[in-house]
Scaffold this motif. Sequence first.
Motif, PDB file in Angstrom:
ATOM      1  N   ALA A 148       6.623  56.278  53.044  1.00  0.00           N
ATOM      2  CA  ALA A 148       5.405  55.493  52.837  1.00  0.00           C
ATOM      3  C   ALA A 148       5.681  54.036  53.177  1.00  0.00           C
ATOM      4  O   ALA A 148       6.830  53.586  53.167  1.00  0.00           O
ATOM      5  N   THR A 149       4.624  53.304  53.472  1.00  0.00           N
ATOM      6  CA  THR A 149       4.794  51.883  53.747  1.00  0.00           C
ATOM      7  C   THR A 149       4.154  51.027  52.664  1.00  0.00           C
ATOM      8  O   THR A 149       4.398  49.834  52.570  1.00  0.00           O
ATOM      9  N   TYR A 150       3.298  51.652  51.868  1.00  0.00           N
ATOM     10  CA  TYR A 150       2.656  50.930  50.768  1.00  0.00           C
ATOM     11  C   TYR A 150       2.531  51.908  49.626  1.00  0.00           C
ATOM     12  O   TYR A 150       1.987  52.998  49.785  1.00  0.00           O
ATOM     13  N   LEU A 151       3.056  51.536  48.474  1.00  0.00           N
ATOM     14  CA  LEU A 151       3.079  52.473  47.357  1.00  0.00           C
ATOM     15  C   LEU A 151       2.313  51.878  46.197  1.00  0.00           C
ATOM     16  O   LEU A 151       2.622  50.793  45.713  1.00  0.00           O
ATOM     17  N   LEU A 152       1.294  52.611  45.783  1.00  0.00           N
ATOM     18  CA  LEU A 152       0.471  52.171  44.670  1.00  0.00           C
ATOM     19  C   LEU A 152       0.683  53.195  43.562  1.00  0.00           C
ATOM     20  O   LEU A 152       0.272  54.338  43.680  1.00  0.00           O
ATOM     21  N   SER A 153       1.351  52.759  42.498  1.00  0.00           N
ATOM     22  CA  SER A 153       1.671  53.723  41.446  1.00  0.00           C
ATOM     23  C   SER A 153       0.892  53.395  40.186  1.00  0.00           C
ATOM     24  O   SER A 153       0.887  52.262  39.724  1.00  0.00           O
ATOM     25  N   PHE A 154       0.251  54.411  39.655  1.00  0.00           N
ATOM     26  CA  PHE A 154      -0.531  54.238  38.435  1.00  0.00           C
ATOM     27  C   PHE A 154       0.277  54.726  37.246  1.00  0.00           C
ATOM     28  O   PHE A 154       0.190  55.888  36.845  1.00  0.00           O
ATOM     29  N   GLY A 155       1.114  53.861  36.735  1.00  0.00           N
ATOM     30  CA  GLY A 155       1.860  54.162  35.519  1.00  0.00           C
ATOM     31  C   GLY A 155       2.925  55.227  35.638  1.00  0.00           C
ATOM     32  O   GLY A 155       3.490  55.640  34.631  1.00  0.00           O
ATOM     33  N   ALA A 156       3.213  55.679  36.838  1.00  0.00           N
ATOM     34  CA  ALA A 156       4.250  56.703  36.973  1.00  0.00           C
ATOM     35  C   ALA A 156       5.615  56.041  36.869  1.00  0.00           C
ATOM     36  O   ALA A 156       5.938  55.158  37.650  1.00  0.00           O
ATOM     37  N   ARG A 157       6.404  56.477  35.903  1.00  0.00           N
ATOM     38  CA  ARG A 157       7.762  55.916  35.788  1.00  0.00           C
ATOM     39  C   ARG A 157       8.682  56.751  36.679  1.00  0.00           C
ATOM     40  O   ARG A 157       9.647  57.349  36.205  1.00  0.00           O
TER      41      ARG A 157
ATOM     42  N   LYS B 153       5.880  47.872  50.564  1.00  0.00           N
ATOM     43  CA  LYS B 153       5.411  47.115  49.415  1.00  0.00           C
ATOM     44  C   LYS B 153       5.004  48.071  48.301  1.00  0.00           C
ATOM     45  O   LYS B 153       4.387  49.099  48.549  1.00  0.00           O
ATOM     46  N   PHE B 154       5.353  47.694  47.090  1.00  0.00           N
ATOM     47  CA  PHE B 154       5.159  48.577  45.946  1.00  0.00           C
ATOM     48  C   PHE B 154       4.377  47.834  44.858  1.00  0.00           C
ATOM     49  O   PHE B 154       4.766  46.760  44.440  1.00  0.00           O
ATOM     50  N   VAL B 155       3.244  48.415  44.470  1.00  0.00           N
ATOM     51  CA  VAL B 155       2.410  47.837  43.412  1.00  0.00           C
ATOM     52  C   VAL B 155       2.344  48.829  42.254  1.00  0.00           C
ATOM     53  O   VAL B 155       2.068  50.014  42.460  1.00  0.00           O
ATOM     54  N   GLN B 156       2.623  48.338  41.056  1.00  0.00           N
ATOM     55  CA  GLN B 156       2.596  49.225  39.885  1.00  0.00           C
ATOM     56  C   GLN B 156       1.478  48.782  38.947  1.00  0.00           C
ATOM     57  O   GLN B 156       1.357  47.607  38.607  1.00  0.00           O
ATOM     58  N   VAL B 157       0.673  49.750  38.528  1.00  0.00           N
ATOM     59  CA  VAL B 157      -0.420  49.486  37.596  1.00  0.00           C
ATOM     60  C   VAL B 157      -0.030  50.076  36.252  1.00  0.00           C
ATOM     61  O   VAL B 157       0.108  51.296  36.130  1.00  0.00           O
ATOM     62  N   GLU B 158       0.222  49.241  35.259  1.00  0.00           N
ATOM     63  CA  GLU B 158       0.524  49.770  33.926  1.00  0.00           C
ATOM     64  C   GLU B 158       0.464  48.644  32.907  1.00  0.00           C
ATOM     65  O   GLU B 158       0.789  47.506  33.208  1.00  0.00           O
TER      66      GLU B 158
ATOM     67  N   GLU C 207       0.279  51.090  57.162  1.00  0.00           N
ATOM     68  CA  GLU C 207       0.376  52.226  58.077  1.00  0.00           C
ATOM     69  C   GLU C 207       0.345  53.558  57.330  1.00  0.00           C
ATOM     70  O   GLU C 207      -0.398  54.471  57.682  1.00  0.00           O
ATOM     71  N   ARG C 208       1.183  53.667  56.293  1.00  0.00           N
ATOM     72  CA  ARG C 208       1.230  54.925  55.551  1.00  0.00           C
ATOM     73  C   ARG C 208       1.130  54.642  54.049  1.00  0.00           C
ATOM     74  O   ARG C 208       2.128  54.633  53.340  1.00  0.00           O
ATOM     75  N   PRO C 209      -0.078  54.408  53.583  1.00  0.00           N
ATOM     76  CA  PRO C 209      -0.234  54.108  52.160  1.00  0.00           C
ATOM     77  C   PRO C 209      -0.138  55.375  51.320  1.00  0.00           C
ATOM     78  O   PRO C 209      -0.429  56.467  51.796  1.00  0.00           O
ATOM     79  N   LEU C 210       0.288  55.203  50.070  1.00  0.00           N
ATOM     80  CA  LEU C 210       0.427  56.352  49.174  1.00  0.00           C
ATOM     81  C   LEU C 210       0.104  55.912  47.754  1.00  0.00           C
ATOM     82  O   LEU C 210       0.583  54.882  47.290  1.00  0.00           O
ATOM     83  N   ALA C 211      -0.755  56.691  47.108  1.00  0.00           N
ATOM     84  CA  ALA C 211      -1.030  56.430  45.694  1.00  0.00           C
ATOM     85  C   ALA C 211      -0.384  57.533  44.886  1.00  0.00           C
ATOM     86  O   ALA C 211      -0.479  58.707  45.244  1.00  0.00           O
ATOM     87  N   ILE C 212       0.331  57.155  43.827  1.00  0.00           N
ATOM     88  CA  ILE C 212       0.917  58.188  42.983  1.00  0.00           C
ATOM     89  C   ILE C 212       0.523  57.984  41.540  1.00  0.00           C
ATOM     90  O   ILE C 212       0.142  56.908  41.108  1.00  0.00           O
ATOM     91  N   GLY C 213       0.662  59.010  40.800  1.00  0.00           N
ATOM     92  CA  GLY C 213       0.336  59.014  39.399  1.00  0.00           C
ATOM     93  C   GLY C 213       0.088  60.449  39.007  1.00  0.00           C
ATOM     94  O   GLY C 213       0.241  61.355  39.835  1.00  0.00           O
ATOM     95  N   PRO C 214      -0.337  60.716  37.891  1.00  0.00           N
ATOM     96  CA  PRO C 214      -0.603  59.754  36.838  1.00  0.00           C
ATOM     97  C   PRO C 214       0.639  59.455  36.046  1.00  0.00           C
ATOM     98  O   PRO C 214       1.612  60.190  36.084  1.00  0.00           O
ATOM     99  N   GLY C 215       0.541  58.389  35.289  1.00  0.00           N
ATOM    100  CA  GLY C 215       1.556  58.164  34.279  1.00  0.00           C
ATOM    101  C   GLY C 215       1.171  58.970  33.078  1.00  0.00           C
ATOM    102  O   GLY C 215       0.286  59.825  33.129  1.00  0.00           O
TER     103      GLY C 215
END
Lengths: 235, 726, 453
Positions: free
Chosen positions: B204-213, B241-246, B327-335
Amino acid sequence: MTEEAKEKKPQWAMVIDLDRCTGCEACVVACRVENNIPTVGPEEAAKGRSINWIRVERYFEGEYPDVKVKFMPVLCQHCEEAPCEPVCPVYATYRTDEGLNAQVYNRCVGTRYCANNCPYTVRFFNFFDPVWDAPLDKALNPEVSVRTRGVMEKCTFCIQRIRKGQEKAKDEDREVRDGDVVPACVQTCQTKAMYFGNIADPESEVSRLSKSNRATRLLEELGTKPRVIYLNKGD
Amino acid sequence: MKRREFIILSGIGATSASLLSACGHPEEKLIPALIPDDEYVPGIDYWKASTCGMCSAGCGIIVRTREHKANKIEGNPLHPVNRGALCARGQAGLEVLYNPDRIKGPMKRIGERGEGKWEEITWDEAIKTLAEKLREIKLQGDASGIVFATLSSRGVIGIAIDFLSSALDAKFWTTRESSSRELARGYPLSYGRAATPIFDISNATYLLSFGARFLETWHSPVMYSLAFGEFRRSRGKARGKFVQVEPRMSMTGANADEWLPAAVGSEGLIALAIAQVIIREKLIKDATSLKFPIEPLDEYAPEQTATLTGIAAETIVRVAREFAASERPLAIGPGAGSSQELGEMDDVAIHFLNTLSGNINKSGGVLLPASDRFDAFDALPPAEVRGTGWWSINELSIRINNSKPAGLPALLVHQVNPVLVAPRSVEWIEGLPFIASFSSFMDETTQLADLIMPDHTDLERWDLHSMLMAGSTAAVSLVQPVVAPQHNTMQTADVLLAVCRDLEFKEADSEAYQSAEAMVKYAAQRLKSPDHSSDAEGEPLKSFLEAGVCVRDAPRKGFSFEFQPFDFSALLSQTEATNDSYPLTLLCYEHASLGSGDAANLPALQELPDPLTSVVWGSWVEINPKTAASLGVNDGDLVEVATEHGSVRAPAVLYPPIRPEVIAMPYGQGHTSYGRYANGRGPNVFVLNPFGMPGESVRARVTKVGGKAELIRFGTELQERMEKRR
Amino acid sequence: MSERQPTTAKINSDLLGPVNKPGRGWYATVTVSGLVVLAAAGALAYQFSRGLGVWGINRPVFWALDITNFVFWIGISHAGTLISAILRVTGAEWRRPVTRCAEAITVFALMIGALFPIIHLGRPQLFYWLVPYPNERGLWPNFRSPLAWDFFAINTYLLGSIIYLYLPLIPDLALLRDKSRGLWRRFYGALSLGWKGTQLQWDRLERAVRVMAVVIIPVAVSVHTIVSWDFAMTIRPMWHSTMFGPYFVAGAIFSGIAALIIAMAVIRRVFHLEDYLQPIHFNNLGLLLLTMSLIWFYFTFGEYLTTWYGNLPDEMAVFDSKVSGVYSPFFWGTVICCFAVPAPLLAIKRFRTIKGTVIASMLVVVGMWFERFLIIVPTLARPRFTFNWGTYSPTWVEIMLTAGTFAYFVLLYSIFTRLFPIIAIWEYKEGLAVAREPSTSSSSVSSPLTEST
Ligand SMILES: Nc1nc2c(c(=O)[nH]1)N[C@H]1C(S)=C(S)[C@@H](COP(=O)(O)OP(=O)(O)OC[C@H]3O[C@@H](n4cnc5c(=O)[nH]c(N)nc54)[C@H](O)[C@@H]3O)O[C@H]1N2
Ligand SMILES: Nc1nc2c(c(=O)[nH]1)N[C@H]1C(S)=C(S)[C@@H](COP(=O)(O)OP(=O)(O)OC[C@H]3O[C@@H](n4cnc5c(=O)[nH]c(N)nc54)[C@H](O)[C@@H]3O)O[C@H]1N2
Ligand code: SF4
Ligand code: SF4
Ligand code: SF4
Ligand code: SF4
Ligand code: SF4
Ligand SMILES: [Mo]
């Protein structure tokens, strides 16, 4: 390896990529179990006597909500100009011809002077005899001596693994190759943030990485010439 | 040999050597006169492959043994999950095997229940006693009330439990793992299959994580840490780039380039706000590939939800643009937040971002397994067994507490500790006529048992882990003994099979089901072949036992799944349950190394500093410094944390990266009976939210109380910095 | 000097009094200090059997009271030899009743100070590995280590100061020999090395004392310089300082004088030597103490000002902890004890009495002990990476050992006064002779007083 590098003794060095390191501390436990580092228990830990040859320092920067965290694994830097060495009155800590800062436990009388003069605070003292409640002692690594009370200890760059890698290469009648020697912390690193090898060999991974524009050394201004190279975060 | 000769030489001529070398660096020549470590001639090591049992991720390990003693665990470099790496827990695995507080053999209770008086018995006697008891229950017709609490419904233990329930002709109450992997209810709705997807973080080139540890707990910390390393840096790829939401920054969040401290439970809204920006700004890369009508989602616009989420609209808009442009965004979760009431909806909202960016089954996106299910033990000869119902330990406890079924006849407990993690279960456990524990340790539940039949630990037993991997492959990971059993213990599956035989259950007599070892070997011989036929030469078995892992094609199943637009409106009408007597929200989380408490008896992990607070040997409460100041709480003060369920005391840690209205506590301590290293090391946090699922928040109150707090920290920077700031 | 001219017999009986008839106070002192020493020895035995962990030291504060006591006592030792030598070399007449008192302090303080480098070792049984001698290990000590320098410096100084104490003692030993009987006679006889008081012997003694006086001064200066280099040679913030040498020497003399004043006051009181140790001595030593207080303040000010002005973060971490942080009570206490109170007290003539100087001296001794503590602990507690900052608090073992050093000092000193005259009898008499014969310049005291023997 180039011809020139072959003739010289290897010069061991480590590279730690701070952009990869997540602060997970797998390296810390790996080092403990590989090197027979005792746990000291809560009372002693409260006095600041726990032993971690490698630790992950954590720094908070900024205030909520703009808080940033920095993780930095710190182990003995195996300084080329090691301040811990000249102050030892009995040569218990000295430079080997492979560029290691060696510690001879049998020789150490326990002045703690070396620890006071190490700018990285990576030396640990055995305030008491170490204890492993039986049968935990069964898990002790037979290749690493258990240190007694009153002596100083610290990261050895997993000297036993270096020797093993060299013996193995010799058995196979060849030169030590890049990657033959892997210290325990490097071996387990969950993000592959650590690299180990011969920095005198210009083709080794550590040599290559040490030339990165992200490369720095800790407290370079002190002139200790550390053998651990850090790669900064960012591009 | 050169070195040794030199030692001898310098030994003889020590003084002359020192004279000769009076100039230069004499120590270089003189030191070898002593024999330092580096002169040690190494002996011979034997490495044995197995699988780490410290969590459910199933990393491959190789164990270094010498003279029949295991002295180091390392990651198996051939293993597809962990490729040679291990986490801190995995590294400490030998402390389970050689733990001084292991139960040394089968015992029966002789004193009052809970008094702790035991008598050693033989395995024959133990198996007889258990079989007798179960037969009695069966004859009374109560067998369906038996509670079998275990950690995993899979592997040999699952088979053995199925056998036992069939032998008793009963449907047990059974527990299984309640891990976040299983709890993520949104995956089937988002991707159309029950199996957990694999997130291709490395590409991935952009990682958006929703509370996933994902770097510490979650699905598979080593696998995702490796991926994260590659995400950060790999040749020929820009730094991701990595963005964490928590709401509370975890160690994973600490590694993010940007931390979005969203309000508790607002992950879904944030995801929808991002989606809204992407839709309204027409940033969808390949809109034609989306097979469902795209709604404008206007009511979720960041401007509308900023007050609910606590994140400024500009920030959301920027993140949305970055995400869409990458280029290759990815959202992960849930926490863990997804186990909340509306968690399912949150999950779908998060994964909707992946659907929007069209990254499913693409490099750097969401890799869906080729099948819903894969189990190497399917190769075993068919046996006539019945299934059982599986709940998480908390669900089970809630059910039992709610329905208060009369006359539960027995509890069999294996690898779980309900008294600790579901404290209200004590209400029904204590009154049970019969409790048998298979635990390796005298934990709080085992303390109440009538019969103790200690299990082998992970490094002494046989099992197989089957896992679906990315790229339509599957892996089978072997659990095998690396040393002989250290004590008079017995693998629980074997105990159950023996009990089945005693109960004259004929399926248990067949060759393949003789023992866990037999099952493993039978299945292992048929690993490669899709039709489960045995391999004549037995070569695959030998190499499997050596390699410890086998990667093969996954069984394939045709899926037809279309994403269905979802009504998220409930997320908007969420009302924050305010409560004046409990003004704060408490988040509890698995301690990075001690977990829910199962590893609290390992000294190496007790003395391992928490990555963020640096606390060792204890527990703590994280409080935002501003909140702490308003409560008159200083770093290290003893505070009481109270919820409507109970209260505990622990030292306060002023923790900068946490929302001011939120406090957090780790699980992991709170043992009263779990051996010398675990006992008395802080409160049992589970009492604060006894029916919770991982990460289920609860309203709480913090008050400063007098008394001495035991807060031991390895590093001190945090504390000193706080002092300075004041 | 004094107006009255005491007779030789009175001098003999006054000054030999403590030796012949020590009195009750003496026994009490020896008993109490002896008990404390025993308790400290018990603590030490406990430490040896359990390990250094019974101390409060830790990572990163690897040194604390051990080295504090070491530096402090080596400092006190400068009382002695240095002062008496300077006074001798400069021919200060008023020195005569003071010198022995001072020289004895030196020897005992040194003996105590020198214990610490041994007992503070993790493996004290191996202390002899610091000694250079040919051995089966094929190893010399590391001459690059300041600890090896310490070994030589302290031993040289100890040897020198023993000689320096002993030489002027010889005539008095002969006096004691002549006045005692039985075993004591043999004891003093052996020690007096057949002193007969011949002109030749006097000449040689005078010359030897003068040579020693000149030699001992650089030795003493070097000792405390080298002790300071234990710190200054490192690269630790607020240790790595070029002026640590003179700073330590000044501090040492400072605390030494203070110790001397206290010792003199006690002796004067206990042994009723009011006629010999007179206000003038206290006045003069008080002036010296004042000078040293000013010098000490100058150095301290210079040290801290440059650190503060330089504003290097690593140095400032230590600076802050001392000036405004956890160690500030000690820091400001030290400033009060070593400067703010004693300086005015000693500067004002009216207060420069025996009482005044003794009060000032007590403050200085306490202050200088804490000054040593402050040099050692804050620097160690503030390593460069803040993650490793630490704290220190002593355990009962360290406190007991510290109390033990003071008790041991008192004990040794008491025993010394019981065995030997604490005021040099012949020197005192010589002084009277010089005073009687003003023509004889003090620098050429060659006419020995032979009548005593
Ligand atoms: N190292 C390690 N790995 C493990 C385990 C272990 O013990 N140690 N355990 C395994 C098991 S059994 C499990 S179940 C998983 C658990 O792993 P996860 O599912 O990751 O659960 P937790 O670790 O409890 O993390 C909970 C996170 O959610 C946050 N949180 C808590 N309550 C709320 C809430 O109400 N809303 C929101 N939005 N966030 C909340 C917490 O702050 C924390 O960051 O990990 C597995 N992996
Ligand atoms: N309120 C609330 N409740 C929760 C959670 C929450 O977040 N909040 N989390 C839930 C989650 S995700 C989980 S996973 C559970 C954790 O719940 P449990 O799995 O019950 O908790 P552990 O403490 O891990 O218990 C493991 C027990 O197994 C035993 N054991 C250890 N090694 C062995 C062995 O080798 N063999 C055998 N037979 N036994 C062994 C030990 O005695 C130990 O007590 O808690 C659940 N409960
Ligand atoms: S890091 Fe410290 S211990 Fe290691 S070589 Fe450098 S000075 Fe010595
Ligand atoms: S502690 Fe040991 S290694 Fe360190 S300086 Fe002292 S004797 Fe040398
Ligand atoms: S190189 Fe070896 S000794 Fe050094 S920190 Fe790593 S594991 Fe420990
Ligand atoms: S194992 Fe690797 S990633 Fe983890 S803390 Fe150590 S260096 Fe960092
Ligand atoms: S993630 Fe850690 S604990 Fe879990 S299986 Fe892998 S190594 Fe073991
Ligand atoms: Mo779990």
